[in-house]
Write an enzyme that holds these catalytic residues in place. Sequence first.
Site, PDB file in Angstrom:
ATOM      1  N   ASP A   1       1.146  -0.615  -0.125  1.00  0.00           N
ATOM      2  CA  ASP A   1       0.015   0.089  -0.332  1.00  0.00           C
ATOM      3  C   ASP A   1       1.209   1.456   0.083  1.00  0.00           C
ATOM      4  OD1 ASP A   1      -1.881  -2.371   0.592  1.00  0.00           O
ATOM      5  OD2 ASP A   1      -2.602  -1.654   2.507  1.00  0.00           O
TER       6      ASP A   1
ATOM      7  N   LYS B   1      -7.008  -4.805  -2.625  1.00  0.00           N
ATOM      8  CA  LYS B   1      -7.375  -5.414  -2.197  1.00  0.00           C
ATOM      9  C   LYS B   1      -8.365  -4.314  -1.162  1.00  0.00           C
ATOM     10  CE  LYS B   1      -4.224  -4.592   1.315  1.00  0.00           C
ATOM     11  NZ  LYS B   1      -4.023  -3.282   2.076  1.00  0.00           N
TER      12      LYS B   1
ATOM     13  N   CYS C   1      -2.004  -2.059   7.760  1.00  0.00           N
ATOM     14  CA  CYS C   1      -2.222  -3.425   6.290  1.00  0.00           C
ATOM     15  C   CYS C   1      -0.501  -3.852   6.387  1.00  0.00           C
ATOM     16  CB  CYS C   1      -2.428  -2.696   5.422  1.00  0.00           C
ATOM     17  SG  CYS C   1      -3.491  -1.874   4.843  1.00  0.00           S
TER      18      CYS C   1
END
Length: 235
Positions: free
Chosen positions: A38, A145, A178
Site C-alpha cells: 500500500d 484489496k 495493513c
Amino acid sequence: MTKMTDPKKTYPKVDAQLYAWPFDGDLRAANTALMIIDMQHDFCSPGGFIDRLGLPVAGTRAIIPSVARVLAAMRAEGFHIIHTREGHRRDGTDVPANKAWRLARAGVPIGAAPGPCGMVLTRGEPGWEIVPELAPWPDEPVIDKPGKGAFYATDLELLLRTRNIRNLVFTGVTTDVCVHTTLREANDRGYECLLLEDCCAAINPASHDMSVWQVRVGAIFGVVAKSGELLRAIA
Ligand code: TIU
C-alpha cells in the site's frame, strides 16, 4: 524487464531476530517475494487519505528511499516483486457498511467530496496510485484489496502457490494496520515471513515500534531485520 532467475542459486541466511532467516536456509529468488504493501498516495502524500484525516504523512513518506533500495536490489537478482493497493470499486458495492460509516464519521467519506487526490481509497483515483518512486513494472503483480489484509478477497494466495513462493519479505505501510494484518495472514498459511523494520512505517511511531516488537518477540509471526541485513545476504 526482470532478470532471469537462477532457480538453484541459494543466498546466505539473513541475520534477523530471533533467528537467521529463512528457518531452513532455503533462500532463493525463485521461492521468495518482496511484498510492498500500500505505498499509495492515500497513505504517503499530501492530499491523500491519511492527510485528509489530519494525520501526518512524513513518516510514511520517509521510508520510500529504503524501500526503493530493497526493490532495486531484489529486482536485480530476479526475486518476485508483489505490490498491493487498498481501494474500493467506484460504485462502492464492496465497501462494508461499517467501514463506510467509520470513514464518514471521521470526515473523509468514501465516494464523496473528492479532495486533491480524488475520492479516498477508490480504484482509479490519483490517491490510489502507488508513489512513482516505487511504481510497479509491467510484469510485477499488483494485488487490489478491499481490506487491510492482502489475502482476503484477492488472488494473492493462488498467485503465491502457482509460483511456488514460500518466503515473504514485508515492506510498506502502515506497520500496525495493513502490513501486520497481511503478515499475520501469511504466517497462518505457512509462509516464512521477514519484516524489514526500516522499510515500514506507521502513522504513530510508538505503534510502529510495538508492532515490530510483536513480530520479533518469540518469532510469533516471523522475524525482523533492517534492510541492510537483507541487502548483505543477496549482494
Ligand atoms: N494500508 C493501511 O495500513 N491501511 C490503513 O487503513 N492504514 C491506516 O493507517 N489506517
